[in-house]
Design a protein around this motif. Structure first.
Motif, PDB file in Angstrom:
ATOM      1  N   VAL A 277       0.856  -1.181   0.000  1.00 20.14           N
ATOM      2  CA  VAL A 277       0.000   0.000   0.000  1.00 20.14           C
ATOM      3  C   VAL A 277       0.892   1.230   0.000  1.00 20.14           C
ATOM      4  CG1 VAL A 277      -1.732   1.320   1.265  1.00 20.14           C
ATOM      5  CG2 VAL A 277      -1.882  -1.180   1.198  1.00 20.14           C
ATOM      6  N   VAL A 278       0.672   2.107  -0.976  1.00 17.29           N
ATOM      7  CA  VAL A 278       1.393   3.369  -1.045  1.00 17.29           C
ATOM      8  C   VAL A 278       0.384   4.498  -0.877  1.00 17.29           C
ATOM      9  CG1 VAL A 278       2.849   4.886  -2.451  1.00 17.29           C
ATOM     10  CG2 VAL A 278       3.118   2.390  -2.605  1.00 17.29           C
ATOM     11  N   VAL A 279       0.620   5.332   0.133  1.00 16.98           N
ATOM     12  CA  VAL A 279      -0.213   6.504   0.375  1.00 16.98           C
ATOM     13  C   VAL A 279       0.624   7.727   0.023  1.00 16.98           C
ATOM     14  CG1 VAL A 279      -1.379   7.906   2.127  1.00 16.98           C
ATOM     15  CG2 VAL A 279      -1.570   5.401   2.186  1.00 16.98           C
ATOM     16  N   THR A 280       0.096   8.546  -0.884  1.00 16.10           N
ATOM     17  CA  THR A 280       0.745   9.807  -1.251  1.00 16.10           C
ATOM     18  C   THR A 280      -0.149  10.935  -0.774  1.00 16.10           C
ATOM     19  OG1 THR A 280       1.708   8.760  -3.201  1.00 16.10           O
ATOM     20  CG2 THR A 280       1.718  11.178  -3.131  1.00 16.10           C
ATOM     21  N   GLN A 281       0.306  11.598   0.262  1.00 23.25           N
ATOM     22  CA  GLN A 281      -0.454  12.717   0.818  1.00 23.25           C
ATOM     23  C   GLN A 281      -0.144  13.954  -0.007  1.00 23.25           C
ATOM     24  OE1 GLN A 281       0.329  14.433   4.868  1.00 23.25           O
ATOM     25  NE2 GLN A 281      -1.418  13.098   5.322  1.00 23.25           N
ATOM     26  N   HIS A 282      -1.171  14.582  -0.531  1.00 17.09           N
ATOM     27  CA  HIS A 282      -0.996  15.730  -1.407  1.00 17.09           C
ATOM     28  C   HIS A 282      -0.472  16.932  -0.638  1.00 17.09           C
ATOM     29  CE1 HIS A 282      -2.822  13.522  -4.666  1.00 17.09           C
ATOM     30  NE2 HIS A 282      -3.773  13.143  -3.819  1.00 17.09           N
ATOM     31  N   ALA A 283       0.130  17.844  -1.376  1.00 12.17           N
ATOM     32  CA  ALA A 283       0.832  18.981  -0.774  1.00 12.17           C
ATOM     33  C   ALA A 283      -0.073  19.829   0.102  1.00 12.17           C
ATOM     34  CB  ALA A 283       1.439  19.846  -1.867  1.00 12.17           C
ATOM     35  N   ARG A 284       0.398  20.021   1.293  1.00 10.17           N
ATOM     36  CA  ARG A 284      -0.171  21.008   2.195  1.00 10.17           C
ATOM     37  C   ARG A 284       1.048  21.646   2.843  1.00 10.17           C
ATOM     38  NH1 ARG A 284      -1.963  20.497   7.496  1.00 10.17           N
ATOM     39  NH2 ARG A 284      -2.324  18.269   7.349  1.00 10.17           N
ATOM     40  N   GLY A 285       1.229  22.931   2.642  1.00  9.86           N
ATOM     41  CA  GLY A 285       2.435  23.578   3.128  1.00  9.86           C
ATOM     42  C   GLY A 285       3.632  23.303   2.233  1.00  9.86           C
ATOM     43  N   GLY A 286       3.363  22.885   0.975  1.00 12.29           N
ATOM     44  CA  GLY A 286       4.435  22.692   0.017  1.00 12.29           C
ATOM     45  C   GLY A 286       5.140  21.344   0.091  1.00 12.29           C
ATOM     46  N   ILE A 287       4.658  20.419   0.934  1.00 12.38           N
ATOM     47  CA  ILE A 287       5.330  19.128   1.081  1.00 12.38           C
ATOM     48  C   ILE A 287       4.393  18.012   0.669  1.00 12.38           C
ATOM     49  CG2 ILE A 287       6.324  17.498   2.729  1.00 12.38           C
ATOM     50  CD1 ILE A 287       7.238  19.872   4.389  1.00 12.38           C
ATOM     51  N   VAL A 288       4.882  17.123  -0.201  1.00 17.65           N
ATOM     52  CA  VAL A 288       4.170  15.898  -0.556  1.00 17.65           C
ATOM     53  C   VAL A 288       4.832  14.765   0.205  1.00 17.65           C
ATOM     54  CG1 VAL A 288       3.634  14.284  -2.423  1.00 17.65           C
ATOM     55  CG2 VAL A 288       3.531  16.755  -2.840  1.00 17.65           C
ATOM     56  N   LEU A 289       4.015  13.916   0.817  1.00 18.99           N
ATOM     57  CA  LEU A 289       4.520  12.794   1.595  1.00 18.99           C
ATOM     58  C   LEU A 289       4.099  11.489   0.939  1.00 18.99           C
ATOM     59  CD1 LEU A 289       5.600  11.483   4.281  1.00 18.99           C
ATOM     60  CD2 LEU A 289       3.262  11.733   5.124  1.00 18.99           C
ATOM     61  N   GLU A 290       5.044  10.571   0.764  1.00 19.41           N
ATOM     62  CA  GLU A 290       4.707   9.241   0.246  1.00 19.41           C
ATOM     63  C   GLU A 290       5.198   8.221   1.253  1.00 19.41           C
ATOM     64  OE1 GLU A 290       5.057   8.018  -4.003  1.00 19.41           O
ATOM     65  OE2 GLU A 290       6.472   6.571  -3.180  1.00 19.41           O
ATOM     66  N   THR A 291       4.312   7.325   1.635  1.00 14.66           N
ATOM     67  CA  THR A 291       4.671   6.287   2.609  1.00 14.66           C
ATOM     68  C   THR A 291       4.162   4.933   2.123  1.00 14.66           C
ATOM     69  OG1 THR A 291       4.534   5.672   4.949  1.00 14.66           O
ATOM     70  CG2 THR A 291       2.621   6.761   4.000  1.00 14.66           C
ATOM     71  N   THR A 292       4.900   3.887   2.425  1.00 12.73           N
ATOM     72  CA  THR A 292       4.597   2.551   1.932  1.00 12.73           C
ATOM     73  C   THR A 292       4.534   1.551   3.074  1.00 12.73           C
ATOM     74  OG1 THR A 292       5.739   3.035  -0.136  1.00 12.73           O
ATOM     75  CG2 THR A 292       5.390   0.709   0.363  1.00 12.73           C
ATOM     76  N   SER A 293       3.586   0.639   3.006  1.00 11.73           N
ATOM     77  CA  SER A 293       3.509  -0.488   3.919  1.00 11.73           C
ATOM     78  C   SER A 293       3.434  -1.761   3.094  1.00 11.73           C
ATOM     79  CB  SER A 293       2.272  -0.375   4.815  1.00 11.73           C
ATOM     80  OG  SER A 293       2.174  -1.508   5.664  1.00 11.73           O
ATOM     81  N   GLU A 294       4.319  -2.702   3.387  1.00  7.38           N
ATOM     82  CA  GLU A 294       4.327  -3.983   2.686  1.00  7.38           C
ATOM     83  C   GLU A 294       4.221  -5.112   3.711  1.00  7.38           C
ATOM     84  OE1 GLU A 294       6.893  -3.940  -1.116  1.00  7.38           O
ATOM     85  OE2 GLU A 294       7.966  -2.661   0.310  1.00  7.38           O
ATOM     86  N   LEU A 295       3.238  -5.979   3.501  1.00  2.00           N
ATOM     87  CA  LEU A 295       3.055  -7.122   4.412  1.00  2.00           C
ATOM     88  C   LEU A 295       3.096  -8.403   3.613  1.00  2.00           C
ATOM     89  CD1 LEU A 295       0.077  -5.753   6.526  1.00  2.00           C
ATOM     90  CD2 LEU A 295       2.489  -5.665   7.092  1.00  2.00           C
TER      91      LEU A 295
END
Length: 126
Positions: free
Chosen positions: A108-126
């Protein structure tokens, strides 16, 4: 219909609100990978309460069961009013997919859209 769909309670029903689980159905023979994507997952920052909008990609290798897409949509909707960091969101979604269909693997990859100019991408693999 030859498929066993007796466990599906949401598909074909008039449920129009979020749910806390994902439903499944028997995987067809030779289905080797399933991928879901959406750009419409909303949650809230656990500290500020501000809305966070994220894209989510779910990829899993099925064994005996597959995720039913309407239940997934309603499950993702359940995060709309929840305070959760993106990292925890990725882990929670991956854990639910793992629980629901017991796949060979799930990513699962979650890409949080820019708020304050920062995009965050995080991954969970099970």
């Amino acid at each position: 219909m030859s498929e066993d769909v007796s466990g599906l309670t949401l598909l074909g029903s008039s449920v129009r609100g979020p749910v806390d689980h994902v439903e499944s159905f028997p995987a067809p023979a030779h289905c080797t990978k399933v991928r879901f994507t959406t750009d419409e997952v909303a949650s809230m920052c656990p500290v500020t309460g501000q809305p966070d909008l994220s894209s989510v990609e779910i990829v899993y290798v099925p064994r005996e069961r597959c995720v039913e897409s309407k239940s997934l949509k309603l499950y993702l909707w359940s995060f709309r009013d929840r305070k959760v960091f993106a990292e925890a969101l990725a882990v929670e979604i991956a854990t639910e997919i793992k629980r629901a269909v017991e796949p060979e693997s799930v990513r699962v990859v979650v890409t949080q859209h820019a708020r304050g100019g920062i995009v965050l991408e995080t991954t969970s693999e099970l």
